[in-house]
Design an enzyme around this catalytic site. Structure first.
Site, PDB file in Angstrom:
ATOM      1  CB  ALA A  71      17.596   0.312 -15.599  1.00 44.60           C
ATOM      2  CG  LEU A 125      -2.043  -1.114   1.131  1.00 50.26           C
ATOM      3  CD1 LEU A 125      -3.011  -1.012   2.305  1.00 50.26           C
ATOM      4  CD2 LEU A 125      -2.848  -1.103  -0.178  1.00 50.26           C
ATOM      5  CB  THR A 154       4.574   1.263 -11.871  1.00 47.70           C
ATOM      6  OG1 THR A 154       3.675   2.170 -11.221  1.00 47.70           O
ATOM      7  CG2 THR A 154       4.427  -0.133 -11.309  1.00 47.70           C
ATOM      8  CE1 TYR A 182       8.325   0.159 -13.852  1.00 44.48           C
ATOM      9  CE2 TYR A 182       8.336   0.882 -16.148  1.00 44.48           C
ATOM     10  CZ  TYR A 182       7.836   0.059 -15.145  1.00 44.48           C
ATOM     11  OH  TYR A 182       6.856  -0.867 -15.429  1.00 44.48           O
ATOM     12  CE  LYS A 204       2.523   4.756 -13.891  1.00 46.87           C
ATOM     13  NZ  LYS A 204       1.968   4.048 -12.794  1.00 46.87           N
ATOM     14  CE  LYS A 229       8.516  -4.471 -13.997  1.00 49.28           C
ATOM     15  NZ  LYS A 229       7.682  -5.198 -12.986  1.00 49.28           N
ATOM     16  CB  THR A 240       7.423  -3.249 -18.509  1.00 43.44           C
ATOM     17  OG1 THR A 240       7.216  -2.153 -19.399  1.00 43.44           O
ATOM     18  CG2 THR A 240       8.799  -3.079 -17.883  1.00 43.44           C
ATOM     19  CG  ASP A 241       6.254  -1.899 -23.694  1.00 42.81           C
ATOM     20  OD1 ASP A 241       6.396  -1.358 -22.581  1.00 42.81           O
ATOM     21  OD2 ASP A 241       5.560  -1.397 -24.604  1.00 42.81           O
ATOM     22  CD  GLU A 242       7.957   1.928 -19.805  1.00 41.03           C
ATOM     23  OE1 GLU A 242       8.870   2.630 -19.379  1.00 41.03           O
ATOM     24  OE2 GLU A 242       6.751   2.169 -19.627  1.00 41.03           O
TER      25      GLU A 242
HETATM   26  P1  NAD Z   1       0.705   0.319  -9.818  1.00 43.07           P
HETATM   27  O1  NAD Z   1       1.753   1.314  -9.503  1.00 43.07           O
HETATM   28  O2  NAD Z   1      -0.690   0.772 -10.068  1.00 43.07           O
HETATM   29  O3  NAD Z   1       0.619  -0.755  -8.634  1.00 43.07           O
HETATM   30  C1  NAD Z   1       1.756  -1.289  -8.021  1.00 43.07           C
HETATM   31  C2  NAD Z   1       1.304  -1.950  -6.710  1.00 43.07           C
HETATM   32  O4  NAD Z   1       2.440  -2.554  -6.088  1.00 43.07           O
HETATM   33  C3  NAD Z   1       0.703  -0.958  -5.688  1.00 43.07           C
HETATM   34  O5  NAD Z   1      -0.473  -1.484  -5.133  1.00 43.07           O
HETATM   35  C4  NAD Z   1       1.793  -0.835  -4.633  1.00 43.07           C
HETATM   36  O6  NAD Z   1       1.284  -0.561  -3.329  1.00 43.07           O
HETATM   37  C5  NAD Z   1       2.434  -2.211  -4.703  1.00 43.07           C
HETATM   38  N1  NAD Z   1       3.831  -2.217  -4.223  1.00 43.07           N
HETATM   39  C6  NAD Z   1       4.824  -1.354  -4.548  1.00 43.07           C
HETATM   40  N2  NAD Z   1       5.957  -1.677  -3.900  1.00 43.07           N
HETATM   41  C7  NAD Z   1       5.678  -2.787  -3.172  1.00 43.07           C
HETATM   42  C8  NAD Z   1       6.451  -3.600  -2.294  1.00 43.07           C
HETATM   43  N3  NAD Z   1       7.735  -3.343  -2.054  1.00 43.07           N
HETATM   44  N4  NAD Z   1       5.850  -4.665  -1.717  1.00 43.07           N
HETATM   45  C9  NAD Z   1       4.534  -4.942  -1.946  1.00 43.07           C
HETATM   46  N5  NAD Z   1       3.759  -4.187  -2.752  1.00 43.07           N
HETATM   47  C10 NAD Z   1       4.327  -3.128  -3.355  1.00 43.07           C
HETATM   48  O7  NAD Z   1       1.266  -0.526 -11.030  1.00 43.07           O
HETATM   49  P2  NAD Z   1       0.520  -1.231 -12.258  1.00 43.07           P
HETATM   50  O8  NAD Z   1       0.373  -0.263 -13.350  1.00 43.07           O
HETATM   51  O9  NAD Z   1      -0.656  -1.958 -11.749  1.00 43.07           O
HETATM   52  O10 NAD Z   1       1.653  -2.269 -12.712  1.00 43.07           O
HETATM   53  C11 NAD Z   1       1.690  -3.587 -12.179  1.00 43.07           C
HETATM   54  C12 NAD Z   1       2.860  -4.339 -12.776  1.00 43.07           C
HETATM   55  O11 NAD Z   1       2.725  -4.379 -14.194  1.00 43.07           O
HETATM   56  C13 NAD Z   1       4.218  -3.704 -12.492  1.00 43.07           C
HETATM   57  O12 NAD Z   1       5.140  -4.722 -12.245  1.00 43.07           O
HETATM   58  C14 NAD Z   1       4.565  -2.986 -13.789  1.00 43.07           C
HETATM   59  O13 NAD Z   1       5.954  -2.883 -13.975  1.00 43.07           O
HETATM   60  C15 NAD Z   1       3.920  -3.908 -14.805  1.00 43.07           C
HETATM   61  N6  NAD Z   1       3.507  -3.245 -16.064  1.00 43.07           N
HETATM   62  C16 NAD Z   1       2.709  -2.151 -16.029  1.00 43.07           C
HETATM   63  C17 NAD Z   1       2.297  -1.564 -17.222  1.00 43.07           C
HETATM   64  C18 NAD Z   1       1.403  -0.335 -17.224  1.00 43.07           C
HETATM   65  O14 NAD Z   1       1.207   0.259 -18.282  1.00 43.07           O
HETATM   66  N7  NAD Z   1       0.809   0.047 -16.114  1.00 43.07           N
HETATM   67  C19 NAD Z   1       2.728  -2.086 -18.442  1.00 43.07           C
HETATM   68  C20 NAD Z   1       3.552  -3.234 -18.442  1.00 43.07           C
HETATM   69  C21 NAD Z   1       3.920  -3.813 -17.241  1.00 43.07           C
HETATM   70  P1  TYD Z   2       3.300   7.152 -18.832  1.00 36.46           P
HETATM   71  O1  TYD Z   2       1.856   6.961 -18.556  1.00 36.46           O
HETATM   72  O2  TYD Z   2       4.140   7.753 -17.773  1.00 36.46           O
HETATM   73  O3  TYD Z   2       3.863   5.727 -19.278  1.00 36.46           O
HETATM   74  P2  TYD Z   2       5.342   5.346 -19.847  1.00 36.46           P
HETATM   75  O4  TYD Z   2       6.253   6.457 -19.669  1.00 36.46           O
HETATM   76  O5  TYD Z   2       5.676   4.204 -18.945  1.00 36.46           O
HETATM   77  O6  TYD Z   2       5.121   4.962 -21.274  1.00 36.46           O
HETATM   78  O7  TYD Z   2       3.468   8.033 -20.138  1.00 36.46           O
HETATM   79  C1  TYD Z   2       2.938   7.654 -21.391  1.00 36.46           C
HETATM   80  C2  TYD Z   2       3.417   8.659 -22.417  1.00 36.46           C
HETATM   81  O8  TYD Z   2       2.855   9.945 -22.101  1.00 36.46           O
HETATM   82  C3  TYD Z   2       4.917   8.851 -22.411  1.00 36.46           C
HETATM   83  O9  TYD Z   2       5.359   9.036 -23.757  1.00 36.46           O
HETATM   84  C4  TYD Z   2       5.135  10.118 -21.627  1.00 36.46           C
HETATM   85  C5  TYD Z   2       3.884  10.933 -21.923  1.00 36.46           C
HETATM   86  N1  TYD Z   2       3.457  11.826 -20.835  1.00 36.46           N
HETATM   87  C6  TYD Z   2       3.242  13.185 -21.085  1.00 36.46           C
HETATM   88  O10 TYD Z   2       3.392  13.664 -22.223  1.00 36.46           O
HETATM   89  N2  TYD Z   2       2.867  13.985 -20.057  1.00 36.46           N
HETATM   90  C7  TYD Z   2       2.698  13.516 -18.794  1.00 36.46           C
HETATM   91  O11 TYD Z   2       2.363  14.311 -17.879  1.00 36.46           O
HETATM   92  C8  TYD Z   2       2.893  12.115 -18.551  1.00 36.46           C
HETATM   93  C9  TYD Z   2       2.704  11.545 -17.170  1.00 36.46           C
HETATM   94  C10 TYD Z   2       3.273  11.318 -19.606  1.00 36.46           C
END
Ligand code: NAD
Ligand code: TYD
Length: 342
Positions: A153, A33, A87, A151, A190, A155, A127-129
């Site tokens: 790196a 949390l 994340t 981030y 995000k 991951k 992640t694709d990143e």
């Molecule tokens: P998020 O930030 O919404 O949620 C992350 C959760 O992990 C939170 O509930 C946080 O409290 C918990 N957390 C953080 N550190 C912790 C710790 N040390 N111990 C226990 N819990 C912890 O993230 P999300 O967008 O739901 O992403 C989930 C996973 O998917 C991540 O591993 C992320 O790298 C991966 N991912 C996300 C995306 C995206 O676009 N959101 C895309 C590809 C992969």
């Molecule tokens: P984000 O949601 O942070 O995901 P990621 O960087 O992991 O792809 O950002 C998505 C795209 O949006 C990225 O190209 C960065 C851009 N972005 C903005 O232009 N302004 C913003 O305030 C944020 C958070 C992201």
């Protein structure tokens, strides 16, 4: 079957937990949390006794060996899905320490416990990143990893550590690399939820640089369905790309959001770009698709529904935006708005 879902109070993890509970699986969530975790994301489970009976929640850190060991022995965990992570790229640029702890050391703690307890499946949600910017075509699972911010790196560290536990110890690991997710309950830091909620509040939308960066968007439900699919059909030791097949320029996504909300494009402010900003992400998903998985949700339909959700659930995101987020937002954006690009 008892599934440990780490990070289950976050955006994707909470969707996945609900999906598993709806299938009658016994779900154990471990979540620290952090600012990104929100117990309210699990209301659909905790507020329904038919679902709640399949569910258990532990508040704690995946880096805590003692707690993780206790959960494995007392809950009879046989499948682990590791969503827990720090994340947000922008936060990692401001301060990388917690990313190293959770996204690398936390994975190590989970892998060690999994090895000791002889689990049946471990899915490392990567992640694709990890590939970095793609200039031509799309990345295949075998392509070189070239992460370019703290981030991605960190991951990459977790991704490769999980792979090492397959090669070295034959721990049954699968690694997934999904593209950018969108959908309800995504934290308003995000891009998509920030722009929707700022537009709803008639605030400026801070578009980084020229806004021509490309992201491939996948609906969170499609991502969860893919992971669910891989628990059954994925092969141990393999990496699977999970892309949405929806490459869009940030500026076009921004126009779509504003048009849907009937808000003027003058809300867009081109601000100072993110340092080391990856220009384009794109995935070749032939591998998972050849097993029979495909996306179900069209980007425009999914985004329209997401916009509606944020319109109808203002209490959820206002609570977040009006708390510690204010300080973060000022630190992240105040100087950017000053350096607005004309
Ligand atoms: P998020 O930030 O919404 O949620 C992350 C959760 O992990 C939170 O509930 C946080 O409290 C918990 N957390 C953080 N550190 C912790 C710790 N040390 N111990 C226990 N819990 C912890 O993230 P999300 O967008 O739901 O992403 C989930 C996973 O998917 C991540 O591993 C992320 O790298 C991966 N991912 C996300 C995306 C995206 O676009 N959101 C895309 C590809 C992969
Ligand atoms: P984000 O949601 O942070 O995901 P990621 O960087 O992991 O792809 O950002 C998505 C795209 O949006 C990225 O190209 C960065 C851009 N972005 C903005 O232009 N302004 C913003 O305030 C944020 C958070 C992201």
């Amino acid at each position: 079957m008892s599934i440990l879902i780490t990070g289950g109070a976050g955006f994707i993890g909470s969707h996945f937990a609900l999906r598993m509970v709806n299938q009658g699986k016994h779900v154990v969530v471990l979540d620290k949390l952090t600012y990104a975790g929100n117990i309210e994301n699990l209301n659909e489970i905790t507020g329904d006794e038919n679902k709640f009976k399949y569910f258990k929640f532990y508040k704690g850190d995946i880096c805590n060996q003692e707690l993780v060991g206790h959960i494995f022995s007392s809950e009879g965990v046989d499948v682990v899905i590791n969503f827990a992570a720090e994340t947000h790229v922008d936060r990692s640029i401001m301060s990388a320490g917690t990313f190293i702890d959770t996204d690398i050391k936390g994975v190590f703690v989970l892998l060690e416990a999994s090895k000791r307890h002889g689990i049946k499946k471990f899915i490392q949600v990567s992640t694709d990143e990890v590939y970095g910017t793609v200039y031509h075509d799309a990345f295949k699972e075998t392509d070189t990893l070239n992460p370019s911010n703290p981030y991605s790196a960190s991951k990459t560290g977790g991704d490769r550590l999980a792979y090492a536990y397959w090669v070295t110890y034959k721990l049954p690991i699968i690694i997934t690399r999904a593209s950018n997710n969108y959908g309800d309950y995504q934290h308003p830091e995000k891009f998509i939820p920030l722009f929707i909620t700022n537009a709803l509040e008639d605030k400026k939308l801070p578009l980084y640089g020229d806004g021509q960066q490309i992201r491939d968007w996948i609906h969170v439900e499609d991502h969860c369905a893919a992971i669910d699919f891989l628990i059954v059909h994925g092969e141990n030791g393999e990496v699977y790309n999970i892309g949405g097949g929806n490459e869009r320029c940030n500026i076009d996504t921004t126009y779509f959001i504003l048009d849907e909300l009937n808000k003027p494009r003058t809300l867009i402010e081109h601000v100072k770009d993110r340092e080391g900003h990856d220009r384009r992400y794109a995935l070749d998903c032939t591998k998972i698709m050849s097993l029979g998985w495909k996306t179900q949700i069209k980007f425009e339909t999914g985004l329209r529904d997401t916009i509606k959700w944020y319109k109808n659930n203002q209490k959820w995101w206002k609570q977040i935006k009006n708390s510690a987020f204010v300080e973060y937002y000022n630190r992240q954006y105040a100087h950017r708005f000053v350096n607005t690009c004309k």
